[in-house]
Write an enzyme that holds these catalytic residues in place. Structure first.
Site, short mmCIF file in Angstrom:
data_model
loop_
_atom_site.label_atom_id
_atom_site.label_comp_id
_atom_site.label_asym_id
_atom_site.label_seq_id
_atom_site.Cartn_x
_atom_site.Cartn_y
_atom_site.Cartn_z
CB CYS A 182 -15.94 21.52 -19.21
SG CYS A 182 -17.74 21.62 -19.06
CB CYS A 240 -18.80 17.02 -19.56
SG CYS A 240 -19.33 18.39 -20.60
CG ASP A 287 10.34 -8.68 -1.78
OD1 ASP A 287 10.43 -9.36 -0.73
OD2 ASP A 287 10.39 -9.18 -2.91
CG ASP A 305 9.58 -9.29 -7.31
OD1 ASP A 305 9.69 -9.44 -6.07
OD2 ASP A 305 10.02 -10.11 -8.13
CG ASP A 356 6.59 -8.72 -2.34
OD1 ASP A 356 6.76 -8.89 -1.12
OD2 ASP A 356 7.45 -8.96 -3.20
#
Length: 755
Positions: A48, A51, A450, A634, A638
């Protein structure tokens, strides 16, 4: 039913694992570069929010640890750390000190589910006991004589004992592990409630009371286990994308040895440079390049498209691609851990464990649950005991309060939506690298593109190859082979098969955002943008994109390129503009090329010939003006801009560093994947708000009823289970098909700042 939806593997009767030693951890870790390594450990005892806080807290205190991030859905923790070659931080010892056994995570674990097996066995025992006790209770409640009633109570106690001991151990072990190390979790009040109900029934039986409540205690266990098993199944269904990815990778591969012998080795033994045989009907085990054979490939996993692709010598293949026709021999270019399939799996894991602001609030609230609910239950018991003097009723009310006040729904409100959203995108060929990006994506008001490889296909074609002197074309091709830029690829392809370069370069270096520089003797050759490569700042050949080859800054050849608009670009631009987003292009390409694409797509604002640092500066200036920027790019140039943006998206064709810097990666060719991401993020935001509202409303309504004595322990268990099921079910609505188009987007006020 709770966010503690599982038990330790050891509880299932599995053989305990030996904790990995420091040397084993170091060898199994993944090198991230720059001295940073990554280790993934499985923690079956993690249940949980409390934890999560305990595990992440103790690991972050270890020297060398830079990041510890828990994925509760898979019960794993990812650790980024620095250390020398001889030692690593002692993760296992630190985790054992707070009560968590750990072992190195493996792919095989995704195909096994000992937790579900143990839950079903415990559920069967509890169900058998509860049904038989209920049959006996019918006679008692129908007015059996005292002797028969007492006998039935004793038989009920004997029937209830196996359920309390065997079925209840799932809760007891978790509760004891937490208490033994000075912590609490939500299994503590559940264990207290079950044991109190059983103890109260035993007390009533020994004192020959008119009624005992063994049926309530066993039914309580049955309902809790049923809810927990259902929650486990639903969560497993939601996150099964990770397991599906892992199962796509074969367990091994046929390696061709130097003497021609073929050996089958495990996936972990494959190293770069090995020759692999991939038969028809098999998946490619690791990324590689075909050296022999020709075949048809099913690349739907990689590109998201069903059309078959042709593979021939020289074709680069990615892990997970299916070979359909003929045997292929390929050379492995990476190990299994560095393959495209492994990278996608890590993206999915990262998306599930991302921390949004919503999730931090939910985790904080859930972590405060145990001390608050214990106090409320204790006060309720004493208040009723003081007011009525009825110990039996006071204890029953305390049990109901302990069970009904559960933070499960609140703890599941955000992570379940993130998991389902990540799976929904995965099914559409989009990988989410960070779950918190869904929340950030709903804040954007500006989108920057781009050009090359993003708005355009990035598959440039050299249109004036016949006009260039063969010697110079060959020279340029030799330089271009060191770069992955689309223009370099076009030059290298045009120069293939021509006489080799008459020069031998002493060094070749790619200058990001500019081009390639080579040295041969005392001469310096440059291939790239005109403003950088030569003294001629502008070159006009009537083409959209132009590059020059120069010697000592004097132009000796000019290259003209053509590119095509990426599919879906026009539709995406139209949709984003209709939704109120501010659009712009930031490109390192020449002014004519950028202007041409901007005009075709109807994007009014654009900036050309930007260096990587200038793109970052443009994003920061927008951020200072109050804008939240989505960057779509890409290239290697960039990567800084992708990192600087509020959210970033890249195609799978992007460079490795570009994919690593982005929050989402789409596998297909169409830019409409960006619209799909924004739609999923918008719908996820709505569902998270709904889940929060339902979780808060449940506790506001249910707790007063329990304190007032209007809810039995069994009814409390049903309400608690139902609250979690409702939240999980609401999250699964995200998988349903949603509307397309601008109406679905949350329109925001456009920002007029120029990029």
């Amino acid at each position: 039913m709770s966010c503690c939806s599982g038990i330790a593997v050891a509880s299932a009767g599995a053989a305990p694992r030996t904790s990995p030693q420091a040397e084993e951890i170091r060898l199994a870790s993944r090198d991230l570069g720059d001295g940073l390594r990554q280790t993934v450990l499985a923690l079956p005892d993690m249940h949980c929010a409390a934890c999560i806080a305990a595990v992440e807290g103790v690991l972050r205190k270890l020297p060398g640890v830079e990041l510890a991030r828990v994925n509760l859905s898979s019960r794993r923790v990812t650790i980024n750390w620095r250390g020398n070659d001889d030692e690593s931080p002692d993760f296992t010892a630190a985790l054992v000190k707070i009560g968590y056994a750990s072992h190195l995570a493996s792919i095989e674990e995704d195909t096994q589910d000992p937790v579900l097996s143990s839950l079903l066995k415990a559920l069967a025992v509890a169900g058998f006991s509860a049904m038989n006790i209920m049959i006996l209770s019918v006679s008692v409640w129908s007015g059996a004589d005292p002797a028969t009633r007492h006998a039935f109570h004793l038989i009920s106690a004997a029937l209830a004992l196996p359920a309390i001991v065997y079925s209840g151990r799932i809760f007891y072990r978790s509760a004891w592990a937490a208490l033994r190390h000075g912590r609490t979790n939500m299994d503590v009040p559940i264990s207290v409630g079950v044991l109190l109900a059983f103890a109260l029934s035993v007390y009533d039986t020994l004192h020959n009371a008119a009624y005992a409540y063994f049926d309530a205690s066993t039914s309580l266990l049955f309902v809790l286990l049923a809810g927990r098993a259902l929650d486990h199944l639903v969560r497993g269904k939601a996150r099964s994308a990770v397991g599906a990815l892992a199962r796509l990778a074969p367990r091994g591969a046929n390696v061709i040895r130097a003497d021609g012998a073929i050996d089958y080795v495990s996936l972990s033994e494959i190293k770069p440079g090995m020759h692999l045989l991939v038969a028809a009907g098999e998946r490619v085990p690791v990324d590689g390049v075909v050296v022999k054979g020709a075949s048809e490939l099913d690349c739907s996993l990689v590109s998201g498209e069903s059309e078959w692709k042709r593979a021939a010598p020289g074709s680069a293949l990615q892990a997970g691609v299916m070979n359909l026709a003929n045997p292929l021999t390929l050379v492995a270019t990476v190990s299994a851990d560095g393959s495209f399939l492994a990278e996608m799996t890590r993206m999915m894991e990262a998306a599930e464990s991302g921390r949004s602001n919503y999730r931090r609030i939910a985790d904080r609230a859930a972590s405060l649950y145990a001390p608050v609910v214990h106090g409320v239950a204790l006060l309720s018991m004493f208040a009723w005991l003081y007011g009525t003097g009825d110990l039996h009723k006071s204890v029953s009310i305390a049990i109901a309060v302990l069970i009904i006040t559960c933070p499960c729904a609140l703890g599941l409100a955000v992570p379940m939506v993130q998991v389902v959203a990540a799976r929904r995108l995965f099914e559409r060929g989009i990988m989410a690298r960070d779950g918190s990006a869904f929340e950030r994506l709903n804040e954007i008001d500006t989108v920057l593109f781009d050009k090359t490889g993003t708005l355009t296909f990035g598959e440039m074609r050299l249109v004036n190859a016949d006009d260039i002197e063969p010697r110079l074309l060959s020279l340029a091709a030799a330089m271009a082979r060191v770069s992955r830029h689309p223009a370099s690829a076009a030059i290298a392809m045009a120069g293939a098969g021509r006489p080799g370069s008459p020069l031998e370069f002493e060094s070749l270096e790619e200058v990001h955002g500019c081009g390639i520089e080579g040295r041969a003797g005392n001469a310096v050759y440059r291939l790239g943008r005109p403003s950088w490569a030569s003294n001629a700042r502008q070159v006009d050949l009537g083409a959209a994109s132009v590059a020059v080859l120069s010697k000592d800054c004097e132009t000796i050849a000019v290259f003209a390129f053509e590119d095509s608009i990426r599919p879906g670009a026009r539709e995406l631009v139209q949709t984003l503009r209709s939704a109120g987003y501010s659009l712009a292009i930031v490109s390192g390409d020449a002014q004519p090329a950028v202007s041409s694409v901007a005009k075709q797509l109807g994007i009014e604002k654009f900036s050309a010939e930007l260096l990587p640092g200038e793109k970052v500066k443009a994003i920061r200036s927008l951020a200072e003006a109050g804008s939240k920027v989505l960057m779509i790019g890409d290239g290697l140039n960039d990567a800084p801009a992708l990192s600087a943006a509020h959210v970033s998206i890249a195609p799978s064709s992007a460079t490795d560093i570009g994919r690593s810097a982005s929050d989402f990666v789409f596998l297909g060719h169409s830019l409409l994947a960006v619209r799909e991401v924004i739609e999923a993020a918008s719908r996820a935001d709505v569902l998270i708000r709904q889940n929060f509202g339902m979780a808060v409303a449940y506790n506001i309504v249910s707790v007063p009823f329990a304190i007032a004595g209007l809810v039995t322990p069994l009814a409390a268990a049903l309400a608690m289970s139902l609250s979690s099921i409702v939240v999980v079910g609401n999250a699964l609505r995200l998988r349903a098909k949603v509307r397309k188009g601008p109406r679905f987007f949350r329109a925001t006020k456009p920002v007029t700042a120029k990029p």
